[in-house]
Each structure stands twice: as structure tokens, then as C-alpha cells.
Write an enzyme that holds these catalytic residues in place. Structure first.
Site, PDB file in Angstrom:
ATOM      1  N   ARG A  54     -12.853  -3.058  11.492  1.00  0.00           N
ATOM      2  CA  ARG A  54     -11.970  -2.862  12.640  1.00  0.00           C
ATOM      3  C   ARG A  54     -11.310  -1.481  12.664  1.00  0.00           C
ATOM      4  O   ARG A  54     -11.358  -0.762  13.663  1.00  0.00           O
ATOM      5  CB  ARG A  54     -10.834  -3.909  12.637  1.00  0.00           C
ATOM      6  CG  ARG A  54     -11.182  -5.234  13.206  1.00  0.00           C
ATOM      7  CD  ARG A  54     -10.368  -6.297  12.516  1.00  0.00           C
ATOM      8  NE  ARG A  54     -10.843  -6.385  11.142  1.00  0.00           N
ATOM      9  CZ  ARG A  54     -11.841  -7.164  10.752  1.00  0.00           C
ATOM     10  NH1 ARG A  54     -12.390  -7.967  11.606  1.00  0.00           N
ATOM     11  NH2 ARG A  54     -12.282  -7.168   9.504  1.00  0.00           N
ATOM     12  N   THR A  55     -10.673  -1.131  11.549  1.00  0.00           N
ATOM     13  CA  THR A  55      -9.868   0.096  11.541  1.00  0.00           C
ATOM     14  C   THR A  55     -10.768   1.319  11.734  1.00  0.00           C
ATOM     15  O   THR A  55     -10.466   2.208  12.532  1.00  0.00           O
ATOM     16  CB  THR A  55      -9.079   0.189  10.221  1.00  0.00           C
ATOM     17  OG1 THR A  55      -8.351  -1.027  10.057  1.00  0.00           O
ATOM     18  CG2 THR A  55      -8.116   1.357  10.235  1.00  0.00           C
ATOM     19  N   LYS A  82     -20.998  12.838  -7.152  1.00  0.00           N
ATOM     20  CA  LYS A  82     -21.363  13.754  -8.258  1.00  0.00           C
ATOM     21  C   LYS A  82     -20.110  14.169  -9.027  1.00  0.00           C
ATOM     22  O   LYS A  82     -20.143  15.092  -9.836  1.00  0.00           O
ATOM     23  CB  LYS A  82     -22.030  15.019  -7.708  1.00  0.00           C
ATOM     24  CG  LYS A  82     -23.300  14.788  -6.932  1.00  0.00           C
ATOM     25  CD  LYS A  82     -23.831  16.143  -6.436  1.00  0.00           C
ATOM     26  CE  LYS A  82     -24.921  15.969  -5.421  1.00  0.00           C
ATOM     27  NZ  LYS A  82     -25.174  17.215  -4.685  1.00  0.00           N
ATOM     28  N   ARG A 104      -8.672   6.321   4.526  1.00  0.00           N
ATOM     29  CA  ARG A 104      -8.451   5.015   3.878  1.00  0.00           C
ATOM     30  C   ARG A 104      -8.893   5.141   2.428  1.00  0.00           C
ATOM     31  O   ARG A 104      -9.952   5.702   2.138  1.00  0.00           O
ATOM     32  CB  ARG A 104      -9.239   3.908   4.568  1.00  0.00           C
ATOM     33  CG  ARG A 104      -9.227   2.638   3.729  1.00  0.00           C
ATOM     34  CD  ARG A 104      -9.769   1.444   4.417  1.00  0.00           C
ATOM     35  NE  ARG A 104      -8.833   0.956   5.413  1.00  0.00           N
ATOM     36  CZ  ARG A 104      -8.888  -0.277   5.914  1.00  0.00           C
ATOM     37  NH1 ARG A 104      -9.821  -1.118   5.530  1.00  0.00           N
ATOM     38  NH2 ARG A 104      -8.011  -0.664   6.826  1.00  0.00           N
ATOM     39  N   HIS A 133      -0.089   0.610   5.802  1.00  0.00           N
ATOM     40  CA  HIS A 133      -1.132   0.592   6.837  1.00  0.00           C
ATOM     41  C   HIS A 133      -0.395   0.703   8.183  1.00  0.00           C
ATOM     42  O   HIS A 133      -0.293  -0.251   8.947  1.00  0.00           O
ATOM     43  CB  HIS A 133      -1.915  -0.717   6.734  1.00  0.00           C
ATOM     44  CG  HIS A 133      -3.212  -0.735   7.484  1.00  0.00           C
ATOM     45  ND1 HIS A 133      -3.579   0.239   8.388  1.00  0.00           N
ATOM     46  CD2 HIS A 133      -4.231  -1.635   7.466  1.00  0.00           C
ATOM     47  CE1 HIS A 133      -4.779  -0.072   8.881  1.00  0.00           C
ATOM     48  NE2 HIS A 133      -5.182  -1.193   8.343  1.00  0.00           N
TER      49      HIS A 133
HETATM   50  C1  NCD Z   1      -6.424  -5.143   6.508  1.00  0.00           C
HETATM   51  C2  NCD Z   1      -6.546  -4.024   5.492  1.00  0.00           C
HETATM   52  O1  NCD Z   1      -7.615  -3.484   5.263  1.00  0.00           O
HETATM   53  O2  NCD Z   1      -5.514  -3.728   4.946  1.00  0.00           O
HETATM   54  N1  NCD Z   1      -7.403  -5.171   7.496  1.00  0.00           N
HETATM   55  C3  NCD Z   1      -7.410  -4.254   8.492  1.00  0.00           C
HETATM   56  O3  NCD Z   1      -7.174  -3.085   8.309  1.00  0.00           O
HETATM   57  N2  NCD Z   1      -7.674  -4.710   9.730  1.00  0.00           N
HETATM   58  C4  NCD Z   1      -6.164  -6.453   5.886  1.00  0.00           C
HETATM   59  C5  NCD Z   1      -7.179  -7.032   4.957  1.00  0.00           C
HETATM   60  O4  NCD Z   1      -8.118  -6.392   4.507  1.00  0.00           O
HETATM   61  O5  NCD Z   1      -6.993  -8.205   4.625  1.00  0.00           O
END
Ligand code: NCD
Length: 304
Positions: A54-55, A82, A104, A133
Site C-alpha cells: 500500500r505505502t 555488495k 522505509r 509512520h
Molecule cells: C503498516 C506498516 O508497514 O507499518 N502497514 C502499512 O504501512 N500500511 C502496518 C503493518 O505492517 O502491519
């Protein structure tokens, strides 16, 4: 209009005015049929050192909607495999002139480290370890606002693996900023040390808490962050903290059900609850695009 910060690293870096501006801008983008391509011919680099559906895709969509080119950095196909350090990786990518980085990482603090490495390029935290987040919390706030009009005075329950959840940490801060009352609920072994410092209530009894909630925010057990060893079994966890049709009968009929995804159907939510009338889970996903457009637009606007 700009934000008071040049990076989005966590909710605690935002003022209430910043939050209101992001939510207003996101709503504006949602209503708009023709969007000014404020990132036309710019490049956004998405660095996902940890998996995401999703993100990652909604950041890609958001940048594309604003006219940007998107490059997704894949760690396994890069020189990181590497042994190149994150600092060197980012300095090299920075030399290619991106307008922003979306980061991320499984380790808390990496987006902050990158912001210190390339301070002149906006860095957006798309989730770092169990730390933060921020765009998830912002899209959750937008979704609650759409469903309820305002967050002021609402009772929001965050249920599940609080200890490992960056979503919970960012939401606790943001929901309180926006005037909601927050109760976190889960097994004692999945509560972070120092939870009282967040100024939220703590409950261990989901069945008792449920009828008082306006917003039921369910979280995934983060097995990849060793949450499995903190519970007897998933079945046992689900009996105490899972939301089923039977249990939902005790909730307010206008309570909304949220989940950041990915869902473990049959663990934290039954399939019928996840897909049911009170669920706003796919609205959260949709709103993610508009919130991320707003953040990219406002950070880039602030810079230029
Ligand atoms: C979350 C995350 O990655 O922190 N999901 C997300 O970003 N939509 C929550 C999760 O992984 O449970």
C-alpha cells in the site's frame, strides 16, 4: 502555503497548523478533477528497504499525480547487496538530483540519518522500525474526519500489537493533537515500556472497551518483529483481541473499523468484519494517495 518542517520524519515534527494544512490540502486534491502538476519533470526516489504494498504504491501514485517521475530503489538489486552503506547509497542517489526521497526501513532512525546526510532534499518517512509512520497516521485522521466530521472528543481504540507498531506510535500522537481520546488495548506482553508517557489509557479487556469506541483501529501482529514469542498462539490471541461478527454486535452501530493493512484475516479481524459495512479499510488506502500528494506538494513547495 508550506509546512514548518523541511522533512516529514515523525508526527512530533509537525505543528497542529501543519497537520490541518496537510489534511486540507489532501481534501482539496481529493475533490479536484484537474491537478496542478507541482512536481512536473521532477523525480521522486522511493527507497523501500523493507517490503510494502500500500505505502509504496500509493507514494508512487501520489508523485505521478503531481507530474513527477518515480524511481523505486530496490535494495536487493542494488550495490547495498555488495555492502555499500546507506549513507553512500543516498549520497550517490542525491547526486542524480531527485526532488525528494521516500524512505522505509526496518530500523528506527534511518530516515532521520538520511535527512542529516542530505539536509537540502525533502525526506519523507514511510515507516521506520517500530518508531514512526507519519503518513499512515495522517491518512487515518483524514478517514476518521470524513466519517465523523471531526476527531474532537471521539474515543479511538487501538487494538493489538502496540509494542511493535509504528502506526500506533504515530497515531497516538496525532489523534491526541486532534482532540481524540485514545485507549490502547492488547496483551501486556505487546505493550511498549513507557506507554503512559504517550498520555493514552491502557486496557487489557477488548470486550469491555469495545462498546465505548467510536473508532476501532485494529493492528496486525508483527511476526517479523518477533511478536509471535510474546503470545501463547495466534488462536489464543484472536480469542481475546480479534474482532468477529459476534463481538461486533456489542460495538456502537456507527463505530468505524480501521486497519492499516496487511490484514491477517481470522486473526485480528474476521473476513466478514474486514469486508463489512462498518469497515473503512479501503477508504484508508484511497486517502493514502491524497495525503501523500499533499505531503509531497507541501514539502516541495516549501523548498522552492
Ligand atoms: C503498516 C506498516 O508497514 O507499518 N502497514 C502499512 O504501512 N500500511 C502496518 C503493518 O505492517 O502491519
Amino acid at each position: 502555503m508550506t509546512l514548518s518542517t523541511s522533512h516529514l520524519l515523525s508526527i512530533s515534527h509537525l505543528t497542529l497548523d501543519d497537520v490541518v494544512l496537510v489534511l486540507k490540502t489532501a481534501q482539496h486534491f481529493k475533490r479536484q478533477t484537474r491537478i496542478t502538476p507541482s512536481l512536473k519533470d521532477k523525480t521522486v526516489i522511493n527507497c523501500f528497504f523493507e517490503n510494502s504494498t500500500r505505502t509504496r504504491i500509493s507514494f508512487e501514485r501520489a508523485a505521478q499525480q503531481l507530474g513527477a517521475h518515480v524511481i523505486t530503489f530496490n535494495e536487493s538489486c542494488s550495490s547495498a547487496s555488495k555492502g555499500e552503506s546507506i549513507r553512500d547509497t543516498i549520497l550517490n542517489l542525491r547526486a542524480m538530483g531527485p526532488a525528494a526521497f521516500v524512505i522505509r526501513h526496518a530500523h528506527a532512525g534511518i530516515p532521520q540519518l538520511i535527512a542529516e546526510t542530505v539536509p537540502d532534499c525533502p525526506i519523507i518517512n514511510a515507516g521506520d522500525g517500530a518508531h514512526a509512520h507519519p503518513t499512515q497516521a495522517l491518512l487515518d485522521a483524514l478517514t476518521i474526519q470524513e466519517a465523523k466530521g471531526s476527531l474532537k472528543g471521539l474515543h479511538v481504540g487501538i487494538i493489538g500489537d502496540i509494542a511493535h507498531s509504528r502506526v500506533a506510535r504515530s497515531n497516538m500522537r496525532l489523534l491526541k493533537m486532534l482532540g481524540a481520546h485514545v485507549t490502547v488495548c492488547g496483551p501486556k506482553t505487546l505493550m511498549p515500556v513507557g506507554i503512559a508517557d504517550f498520555g493514552v489509557k491502557v486496557s487489557r479487556n477488548f470486550k469491555q472497551l469495545l462498546p465505548t469506541l467510536d473508532v476501532i483501529m485494529m493492528l496486525r501482529i508483527q511476526l517479523e518483529r518477533a511478536a509471535g514469542s510474546a503470545i501463547p498462539s495466534l488462536a489464543d490471541y484472536s480469542l481475546s483481541f480479534g474482532l468477529t461478527d459476534t463481538l461486533l454486535q456489542h460495538a456502537k452501530t456507527d463505530a468505524i473499523i480501521m486497519h492499516p493493512g496487511p490484514i491477517n484475516r481470522g486473526v485480528e479481524l474476521s473476513a466478514s468484519v474486514a469486508d463489512g459495512l462498518q469497515s473503512v479499510i479501503l477508504k484508508q488506502v484511497e486517502n493514502g494517495i491524497y495525503v501523500r500528494m499533499a505531503v509531497l506538494d507541501l514539502l516541495w513547495g516549501g523548498r522552492s
